[in-house]
Write an enzyme that holds these catalytic residues in place. Sequence first.
Site, PDB file in Angstrom:
ATOM      1  N   GLU A  32      -9.460  30.318 -25.508  1.00 54.32           N
ATOM      2  CA  GLU A  32      -9.098  28.798 -24.870  1.00 54.32           C
ATOM      3  C   GLU A  32      -8.221  27.801 -25.370  1.00 54.32           C
ATOM      4  O   GLU A  32      -8.869  27.339 -27.061  1.00 54.32           O
ATOM      5  CB  GLU A  32     -10.650  28.110 -24.086  1.00 54.32           C
ATOM      6  CG  GLU A  32     -10.812  26.731 -23.769  1.00 54.32           C
ATOM      7  CD  GLU A  32     -11.698  26.505 -23.073  1.00 54.32           C
ATOM      8  OE1 GLU A  32     -12.927  27.525 -22.839  1.00 54.32           O
ATOM      9  OE2 GLU A  32     -12.004  25.138 -22.071  1.00 54.32           O
ATOM     10  N   ARG A 257     -19.075  40.950 -29.737  1.00 56.87           N
ATOM     11  CA  ARG A 257     -18.588  39.490 -30.255  1.00 56.87           C
ATOM     12  C   ARG A 257     -18.859  40.447 -31.502  1.00 56.87           C
ATOM     13  O   ARG A 257     -19.999  40.759 -32.449  1.00 56.87           O
ATOM     14  CB  ARG A 257     -19.888  38.720 -30.348  1.00 56.87           C
ATOM     15  CG  ARG A 257     -19.676  38.328 -29.187  1.00 56.87           C
ATOM     16  CD  ARG A 257     -19.875  36.834 -28.777  1.00 56.87           C
ATOM     17  NE  ARG A 257     -19.487  35.411 -29.393  1.00 56.87           N
ATOM     18  CZ  ARG A 257     -18.850  34.794 -28.729  1.00 56.87           C
ATOM     19  NH1 ARG A 257     -18.203  35.204 -27.407  1.00 56.87           N
ATOM     20  NH2 ARG A 257     -18.784  33.348 -29.427  1.00 56.87           N
ATOM     21  N   LYS A 267     -16.309  27.449 -31.497  1.00 54.57           N
ATOM     22  CA  LYS A 267     -15.339  26.157 -31.626  1.00 54.57           C
ATOM     23  C   LYS A 267     -15.941  24.963 -31.553  1.00 54.57           C
ATOM     24  O   LYS A 267     -15.664  23.715 -32.303  1.00 54.57           O
ATOM     25  CB  LYS A 267     -14.542  26.515 -30.593  1.00 54.57           C
ATOM     26  CG  LYS A 267     -13.457  27.500 -30.704  1.00 54.57           C
ATOM     27  CD  LYS A 267     -12.152  27.998 -30.022  1.00 54.57           C
ATOM     28  CE  LYS A 267     -12.436  28.723 -28.753  1.00 54.57           C
ATOM     29  NZ  LYS A 267     -11.718  29.036 -27.755  1.00 54.57           N
TER      30      LYS A 267
HETATM   31  P1  ATP Z   1     -16.051  30.134 -29.005  1.00 53.93           P
HETATM   32  O1  ATP Z   1     -17.422  30.227 -28.510  1.00 53.93           O
HETATM   33  O2  ATP Z   1     -16.351  29.991 -30.398  1.00 53.93           O
HETATM   34  O3  ATP Z   1     -14.777  29.236 -28.093  1.00 53.93           O
HETATM   35  P2  ATP Z   1     -14.601  31.363 -26.779  1.00 53.93           P
HETATM   36  O4  ATP Z   1     -15.339  33.129 -26.134  1.00 53.93           O
HETATM   37  O5  ATP Z   1     -15.176  30.304 -26.242  1.00 53.93           O
HETATM   38  O6  ATP Z   1     -15.919  31.319 -28.461  1.00 53.93           O
HETATM   39  P3  ATP Z   1     -12.414  32.231 -26.318  1.00 53.93           P
HETATM   40  O7  ATP Z   1     -10.758  31.018 -27.037  1.00 53.93           O
HETATM   41  O8  ATP Z   1     -12.646  31.775 -24.892  1.00 53.93           O
HETATM   42  O9  ATP Z   1     -13.833  32.021 -26.934  1.00 53.93           O
HETATM   43  O10 ATP Z   1     -11.918  33.143 -26.483  1.00 53.93           O
HETATM   44  C1  ATP Z   1     -10.780  34.402 -26.371  1.00 53.93           C
HETATM   45  C2  ATP Z   1     -10.981  35.157 -26.945  1.00 53.93           C
HETATM   46  O11 ATP Z   1     -11.918  36.032 -28.051  1.00 53.93           O
HETATM   47  C3  ATP Z   1     -12.084  35.741 -26.017  1.00 53.93           C
HETATM   48  O12 ATP Z   1     -11.009  37.267 -25.259  1.00 53.93           O
HETATM   49  C4  ATP Z   1     -13.226  35.943 -26.756  1.00 53.93           C
HETATM   50  O13 ATP Z   1     -14.173  37.337 -25.257  1.00 53.93           O
HETATM   51  C5  ATP Z   1     -12.724  36.311 -27.810  1.00 53.93           C
HETATM   52  N1  ATP Z   1     -13.823  36.024 -29.277  1.00 53.93           N
HETATM   53  C6  ATP Z   1     -14.396  35.222 -29.014  1.00 53.93           C
HETATM   54  N2  ATP Z   1     -15.455  35.134 -30.004  1.00 53.93           N
HETATM   55  C7  ATP Z   1     -15.497  36.411 -30.289  1.00 53.93           C
HETATM   56  C8  ATP Z   1     -16.393  36.791 -32.102  1.00 53.93           C
HETATM   57  N3  ATP Z   1     -17.210  36.069 -32.158  1.00 53.93           N
HETATM   58  N4  ATP Z   1     -16.331  38.205 -31.805  1.00 53.93           N
HETATM   59  C9  ATP Z   1     -15.382  38.767 -30.615  1.00 53.93           C
HETATM   60  N5  ATP Z   1     -14.358  37.927 -29.712  1.00 53.93           N
HETATM   61  C10 ATP Z   1     -14.589  36.816 -29.192  1.00 53.93           C
HETATM   62 MG    MG Z   2     -14.103  29.762 -24.063  1.00 50.85          MG
END
Ligand code: ATP
Ligand code: MG
Length: 547
Positions: A32, A257, A267
Amino acid sequence: MIPEPTNFIEDIIVDDLKSGKHTSVCTRFPPEPNGYLHIGHSKSIGINFGIKEKFGGKCNLRFDDTNPTKEDVEYVESIKEDIRWLGYEWDRELYASDYFDATYELAVKLIRKGLAYVCEYSPEEIRATRGTLKEPGQESPYRNRSVEENLTLFENMKNGMYPDGSKVLRAKIDMASPNMNMRDPVIYRILRATHHRTGDKWCIYPMYDFAHPIGDALEGITHSICTLEFEDHRPLYDWVTEHCDFDPRPRQIEFARLNIKNTIMSKRYLKKLVDTGFVEGWNDPRMPTISGMRERGYPAEAIKDFTSRVGVAKANSEVDSALLEHCVREYLNVHADRCMVVERPLKVYIDNVPEGETHEFEVQDNPNSETSGTHNVKLGHLIYIDQSDFALTPPPKYKRLVEGGTVRLKGAYIIRHTATELDADGNVAAIRCEYIPDSAQGGANAGMKVKGVVQWVNAADAVDCELYKYASLLVDATETVTDFNDRLNPASLTVVEGAKAEPFVAAGEIGKAYQFMRTGYYKKARVSADGTVRFYLIVSLKDSYNK
Ligand code: ATP
Ligand code: MG
C-alpha cells in the site's frame, strides 16, 4: 525440471506444478503506497520475487491503492526504487485502481446474483450488529432489498448522490458465520477523496478484502502470498473469486511476518517519527526502512542474506537484530577496504624520525578479498593514536601502550614510549616515542614481542573527519515500559568531531564502505567544503550474534 522446494510455500507450488494445476507461476508484491518500505517488507519481496526467480515465473508489483486519504506518489516512487535496489525487477507494474471499473462491474454482478446489498447502517450500527465470537450477528433491515433497488442505490452511490459514510455495499454471506469476516462484510464505501491516480473520478472505493482477490484473479496470479493476519480473511477471498466466477482462481497462502526485536515494523508508526521530526526523514540512517538502511550503508546483499536466513515460517516469532548486523558484517568483511582512523587523537612524537623525514609502508586494501589492491601509508615525526590506546595508570589486562612500554603501529613499526607531556590540568597532552629500527614486517626485529597493535594516522597528511554514530531508535522494553512512544532513545545519534583518518579515505567515492580497523564499518557519507569527511557508522566490529 521442477526445482526442489525449501519451505511450505514452495511445497505447494511444486505440488501445483507437478499435478498440472499450473504450468507456470505468477506472484505479486502488493504494497500500500502509504509509506516507505521497511525491513519487514523485504521478507515479502524476497519470497515473491524469489519464487519468480526459482521457478522461472513472473512477479508483478501491484500498488494496493484503495485508501486515497493515506496514499501518495512519493511513496510509489520510493517503493519502486527500494525494490530495484534490492536487486529485483517486476514483470508488470499495476495498481488496484487500474481495476476500479472492473471491480465496480463485479460488484454489480454480485448484486444481480442477490449476493450484495446496499446497507444504510452507520459504521457504528454495523459494528454493533456484527455479534461476537460467541453470538451470531443480526441481519440488517436492508438485507432483503430487491435486486432492482440495490442496483439503483449502488449506481446512485457511484454518482455521488449520497454523503460520505451514509451507505455501504455489503456482501450477503452469513451473519451467523463463526468467521466474523463472513458476516456480510462491507465491500464498497462512499469516500470523497482525491485519489493520486484516478483523481476525483470516484467517490466510492472498494475495500481491500474485495479489491485484492479481484486484482489477483484479473492478473492471473497463481499464488497470492500474504502475512498470517489474513488467514481469517481467506474464506472471504475464496468467496469473492468464486462468486465473481473467476477460473482459474488464485490461491492465498499465509506466512509469518518478520518481526525484529526492538524494531518498529509499522509504516503508520514510522510515519509518526518522520512527521514529528524525531528522525530526519524516511531515509534517516536510524530508520528500519529499506531506504534508511541503504542510506546507513547496509548492502542490499546483506539484507537479502538476512531474510533468507530467517526462513519462511507459519508461526510468528521475533528475530534478534544481531542477526541482521551479523549478515552486514559478513558481507562487508569481504567487500570493505580497511583504513586507519583515530577517533580521539593523541599526539605521538616519534623522536628518531626527524621532522621532514617520512617512511612509507605498503598495506593491503582488504586482506580478506582475493582481488584486493594495496596502498601506501606514510609515517613522519608526528602521528596520532587514539587516546584510549595509551594509559598512565593502565587498568588490569591492558594490552596497549603504557609508560616505557611498546606497541606495534598497524602495518608499520613497533614504537617504545619514552616520555609523557602533561597539560596544566595534568592531562596527557602528548607522548614521545622511538620506533624500533627494522621492526616493520620482514625486518630483523619484526618478531619482537609487543602487548598489542594499534591503528594510527600520520599528522602531516591526516584527513579531518566527523563520525555519525547510530544506536537503536528504541531502548529495550521493560515490564513497565512497553509502548514505542515511551521507548524512544534520546541517544540514537552521537556525533564525534575531530577524528583523523589516513588519506586513503579521501580517494574513495561517496557511499563507499570502509572497515575502520579495530572499531567498525563506516560509510563515507559526504565531504564538506573545508574537506571534512562525514562518516556514518554502519555497524561496529563487535559481533553479538550468538550462533
Ligand atoms: P504496515 O503495517 O507496516 O503498513 P502492511 O502489511 O500494512 O504493513 P503493506 O504495504 O500492506 O504493509 O504490505 C505489502 C506486503 O508486505 C504485504 O503482502 C504484507 O503482508 C507484507 N509485509 C508487511 N510487513 C511485513 C513483515 N513485517 N514481514 C513480512 N511481510 C510483511
Ligand atoms: Mg496494509
